[in-house]
Design a protein around this motif. Structure first.
Motif, PDB file in Angstrom:
ATOM      1  N   TYR A 382       0.839  -1.489  -0.160  1.00  0.00           N
ATOM      2  CA  TYR A 382      -0.093   0.058  -0.068  1.00  0.00           C
ATOM      3  C   TYR A 382       0.915   1.387  -0.081  1.00  0.00           C
ATOM      4  CZ  TYR A 382       0.792  -0.603   5.082  1.00  0.00           C
ATOM      5  OH  TYR A 382       1.493  -0.635   6.171  1.00  0.00           O
ATOM      6  N   VAL A 383       0.155   2.490  -0.433  1.00  0.00           N
ATOM      7  CA  VAL A 383       0.844   3.633  -0.378  1.00  0.00           C
ATOM      8  C   VAL A 383       0.078   4.467   0.902  1.00  0.00           C
ATOM      9  CG1 VAL A 383       1.043   5.972  -1.687  1.00  0.00           C
ATOM     10  CG2 VAL A 383       1.271   3.591  -2.733  1.00  0.00           C
ATOM     11  N   GLY A 384       0.957   5.253   1.601  1.00  0.00           N
ATOM     12  CA  GLY A 384       0.255   6.145   2.772  1.00  0.00           C
ATOM     13  C   GLY A 384       1.208   6.021   3.919  1.00  0.00           C
ATOM     14  N   VAL A 385       1.762   6.899   4.585  1.00  0.00           N
ATOM     15  CA  VAL A 385       2.420   6.895   5.878  1.00  0.00           C
ATOM     16  C   VAL A 385       1.767   6.682   7.099  1.00  0.00           C
ATOM     17  CG1 VAL A 385       4.057   8.133   7.068  1.00  0.00           C
ATOM     18  CG2 VAL A 385       4.135   8.525   4.721  1.00  0.00           C
ATOM     19  N   GLN A 386       0.603   7.374   7.327  1.00  0.00           N
ATOM     20  CA  GLN A 386      -0.140   7.263   8.546  1.00  0.00           C
ATOM     21  C   GLN A 386      -1.444   6.887   8.289  1.00  0.00           C
ATOM     22  OE1 GLN A 386       0.385  10.067   6.977  1.00  0.00           O
ATOM     23  NE2 GLN A 386      -1.461  11.455   7.416  1.00  0.00           N
ATOM     24  N   PHE A 387      -1.631   6.495   7.019  1.00  0.00           N
ATOM     25  CA  PHE A 387      -2.910   5.641   6.710  1.00  0.00           C
ATOM     26  C   PHE A 387      -2.727   4.723   5.379  1.00  0.00           C
ATOM     27  CE2 PHE A 387      -2.413   9.675   4.213  1.00  0.00           C
ATOM     28  CZ  PHE A 387      -2.409   9.178   2.661  1.00  0.00           C
ATOM     29  N   VAL A 388      -3.362   3.588   5.196  1.00  0.00           N
ATOM     30  CA  VAL A 388      -3.604   2.994   4.048  1.00  0.00           C
ATOM     31  C   VAL A 388      -4.442   3.429   2.915  1.00  0.00           C
ATOM     32  CG1 VAL A 388      -3.680   0.452   3.122  1.00  0.00           C
ATOM     33  CG2 VAL A 388      -2.881   1.018   5.466  1.00  0.00           C
ATOM     34  N   ALA A 389      -3.797   3.651   1.795  1.00  0.00           N
ATOM     35  CA  ALA A 389      -4.609   4.206   0.604  1.00  0.00           C
ATOM     36  C   ALA A 389      -5.431   3.428  -0.151  1.00  0.00           C
ATOM     37  CB  ALA A 389      -3.755   5.158  -0.439  1.00  0.00           C
ATOM     38  N   ILE A 390      -6.555   2.852   0.820  1.00  0.00           N
ATOM     39  CA  ILE A 390      -7.600   2.062   0.213  1.00  0.00           C
ATOM     40  C   ILE A 390      -8.959   2.389   0.812  1.00  0.00           C
ATOM     41  CG2 ILE A 390      -6.072  -0.114  -0.179  1.00  0.00           C
ATOM     42  CD1 ILE A 390      -7.204  -1.316   2.591  1.00  0.00           C
ATOM     43  N   PRO A 391     -10.058   2.217  -0.197  1.00  0.00           N
ATOM     44  CA  PRO A 391     -11.315   2.780   0.488  1.00  0.00           C
ATOM     45  C   PRO A 391     -11.736   2.028   1.825  1.00  0.00           C
ATOM     46  CG  PRO A 391     -11.450   2.089  -1.667  1.00  0.00           C
ATOM     47  CD  PRO A 391     -10.156   1.596  -1.580  1.00  0.00           C
ATOM     48  N   GLU A 392     -11.331   0.909   2.145  1.00  0.00           N
ATOM     49  CA  GLU A 392     -11.662   0.186   3.111  1.00  0.00           C
ATOM     50  C   GLU A 392     -11.019   0.913   4.546  1.00  0.00           C
ATOM     51  OE1 GLU A 392     -12.428  -2.231   0.033  1.00  0.00           O
ATOM     52  OE2 GLU A 392     -10.609  -1.423   0.544  1.00  0.00           O
ATOM     53  N   PHE A 393     -10.040   1.846   4.356  1.00  0.00           N
ATOM     54  CA  PHE A 393      -9.111   2.143   5.444  1.00  0.00           C
ATOM     55  C   PHE A 393     -10.103   2.982   6.245  1.00  0.00           C
ATOM     56  CE2 PHE A 393      -6.376   4.621   7.879  1.00  0.00           C
ATOM     57  CZ  PHE A 393      -5.586   3.911   8.649  1.00  0.00           C
ATOM     58  N   GLN A 394     -10.762   3.971   5.943  1.00  0.00           N
ATOM     59  CA  GLN A 394     -11.594   4.883   6.654  1.00  0.00           C
ATOM     60  C   GLN A 394     -12.407   3.847   7.861  1.00  0.00           C
ATOM     61  OE1 GLN A 394     -13.636   7.616   4.679  1.00  0.00           O
ATOM     62  NE2 GLN A 394     -14.601   8.664   6.321  1.00  0.00           N
ATOM     63  N   GLY A 395     -12.970   2.870   7.434  1.00  0.00           N
ATOM     64  CA  GLY A 395     -13.655   2.084   8.624  1.00  0.00           C
ATOM     65  C   GLY A 395     -12.727   1.060   9.258  1.00  0.00           C
ATOM     66  N   LEU A 396     -11.773   0.730   8.697  1.00  0.00           N
ATOM     67  CA  LEU A 396     -10.572  -0.204   9.597  1.00  0.00           C
ATOM     68  C   LEU A 396      -9.891   0.623  10.442  1.00  0.00           C
ATOM     69  CD1 LEU A 396      -9.184  -2.271   6.476  1.00  0.00           C
ATOM     70  CD2 LEU A 396     -10.735  -3.025   8.182  1.00  0.00           C
ATOM     71  N   GLY A 397      -9.788   1.999  10.138  1.00  0.00           N
ATOM     72  CA  GLY A 397      -8.793   2.709  11.064  1.00  0.00           C
ATOM     73  C   GLY A 397      -9.626   3.204  12.123  1.00  0.00           C
ATOM     74  N   THR A 398     -10.733   3.534  11.955  1.00  0.00           N
ATOM     75  CA  THR A 398     -11.941   3.929  12.896  1.00  0.00           C
ATOM     76  C   THR A 398     -11.911   2.782  13.879  1.00  0.00           C
ATOM     77  OG1 THR A 398     -12.842   5.608  11.623  1.00  0.00           O
ATOM     78  CG2 THR A 398     -14.378   4.910  13.427  1.00  0.00           C
ATOM     79  N   THR A 399     -12.323   1.394  13.444  1.00  0.00           N
ATOM     80  CA  THR A 399     -12.639   0.533  14.296  1.00  0.00           C
ATOM     81  C   THR A 399     -11.409   0.204  15.300  1.00  0.00           C
ATOM     82  OG1 THR A 399     -14.106  -0.681  12.671  1.00  0.00           O
ATOM     83  CG2 THR A 399     -13.019  -1.912  14.312  1.00  0.00           C
TER      84      THR A 399
END
Length: 435
Positions: A382-399
């Protein structure tokens, strides 16, 4: 033609022209309640002087609420907003979906080539600039020089996590409500998980291996979370699981934090007029763990136009005003160079006046040291330093953020939190078809 008829026709023409001049286009701008965005709203007289035919209505929201609202609106094509404040995570995903309007036709005076390459690259999709950066940031250590000196310590320009723990212990005096360190604890993929994901990179941890298998059951994540909980439980303020960027900013300004590791954009506020410790603040790079990666992120709060907007020309005029070089000069003239939105333009860092700002170089060095394509020690898909640039990350990161925030609140152990995170992320990735 009689004189009376001429007068009547002339009055009609005058009335029509006056009506045209008064016609207004109203655009709605959704933004985050950060200091730089609030300051912009106080400078709107300049915009209205240049664009008397455009009126701006503001919707200013807390970060987590903003993300939820604009994501729902753009995914459904709701058209509630004409300008969105979004970040480096959303832009490439939404741009590829066709949800954003290209800004390649901004006027030549905008000087798109002046944008910092790291920031511009993160906002460009298939050669199209899909959002204009209002400010760019990494993260760094902000610390109290007076407390360090009193403890007989010196903060290195490039500290390790061991240096941070030693300093936090030395500066903590809970009887005086003086806490050695303040870190994000509020749940959210852009709140505590922004900090913890960046921190985990410096420990060699990853969200996923190259086959998209979650890695929360690996020793690197265990070391990350245990180190974080140790710092916060021993040297942090009470109720830290409720503290995000704005709450920690207030604590630091009130003199209650010996250190704060957070967004470089905070530097102007901890040294500004609202800070009781403005003349006592030093800056250092985000810590490392001797593995070649620092715990700093890369982000830009940016302005974008949803494809659903019916007022795209007016929206572009606003974005041009809010993110061009003239706006930086405007802020400098009203508030001083230290308060200019940082991290977006090469010309700002070449400006000898801005070079005098004590945190300017550290901010630029922090931005340049973050590599979204190689965020951690081991390879990742993946690409992204403090996040993973995939659509699912917003939900995964919050969980995962909610699980780790509960651990900080003492509701579960580090091992329990990591096990829950592993299961939750693995289930979601399997359901999404990654493995």
């Amino acid at each position: 033609m009689t004189l009376t008829l001429r007068a009547l026709l002339g009055a009609t023409v005058s009335f029509t022209l006056a009506g045209a001049a008064l016609a207004e286009t109203t655009i709605t701008v959704a933004t985050v309640n950060n200091g730089d965005m609030i300051r912009m709203q106080g400078l709107m007289d300049d915009f209205y002087a240049k664009h008397p035919d455009i009126k701006v209505e503001w919707v200013t929201l807390e970060e987590n609420v903003l993300r939820q609202n604009v994501t729902t609106d753009i995914a459904t094509g709701g058209g509630q907003y004409d300008v969105l404040t979004i970040g480096t995570y959303e832009v490439p995903i939404w741009g590829k979906q066709g949800w954003l309007v290209s800004l390649n036709d901004l006027p030549e005076s905008y000087d798109v080539n002046d944008l910092l390459p790291a920031i511009r690259g993160g906002l460009t999709v298939d050669g199209n600039l899909m959002a204009a950066p209002f400010y760019g940031e990494s993260s760094m250590v902000m610390y109290r020089k007076d407390l360090m000196e009193a403890a007989g310590l010196t903060m290195p320009d490039a500290p390790t996590w061991a240096d941070i723990e030693k300093a936090a212990a030395a500066m903590t005096d809970k009887s005086k409500e003086q806490y050695g360190i303040c870190l994000r604890g509020k749940a959210g993929w852009g709140e505590n998980m922004a900090f913890l994901t960046a921190m985990s990179n410096s420990y060699g941890a990853r969200w996923f291996d190259e086959a998209w298998v979650p890695q929360f059951d690996q020793p690197e994540w265990k070391a990350t979370l245990e180190s974080y909980l140790n710092l916060m439980n021993n040297y942090g303020p009470p109720g830290a699981s409720n503290n995000g960027f704005n709450e920690n900013l207030t604590l630091f300004q009130q003199g209650k934090c010996g250190m704060w590791i957070d967004a470089t954009v905070a530097a102007s506020f901890v040294t500004g007029k609202d800070s009781t410790v403005a003349d006592k603040v030093g800056f250092a790079l985000a810590p490392d763990n001797g593995l070649g990666k620092r715990g700093n992120w890369l982000w830009a709060w940016s302005l974008a136009i949803p494809a659903s907007s019916q007022k795209q020309d007016a929206a572009k005029a606003f974005i041009d005003w809010a993110t061009n070089k003239d706006y930086l000069a405007l802020v400098a003239s009203k508030e001083g160079w230290a308060n200019v939105p940082p991290g977006t333009r090469t010309s700002l860092y070449e400006n000898p006046e801005y070079a005098k700002v004590p945190f300017a170089k550290m901010t630029l060095d922090s931005i340049n040291s973050a590599d979204p394509t190689k965020p951690t020690v081991k390879p990742v898909p993946y690409v992204g330093v403090q996040f993973v640039a995939i659509p699912e990350f917003q939900g995964l990161g919050t969980t995962v953020g909610e699980i780790f925030s509960a651990a900080l609140a003492g509701q579960k152990t580090a091992d329990q939190a990591l096990s829950e995170a592993q299961t939750a992320v693995a289930d979601e990735m399997k359901a999404a078809g990654y493995n």
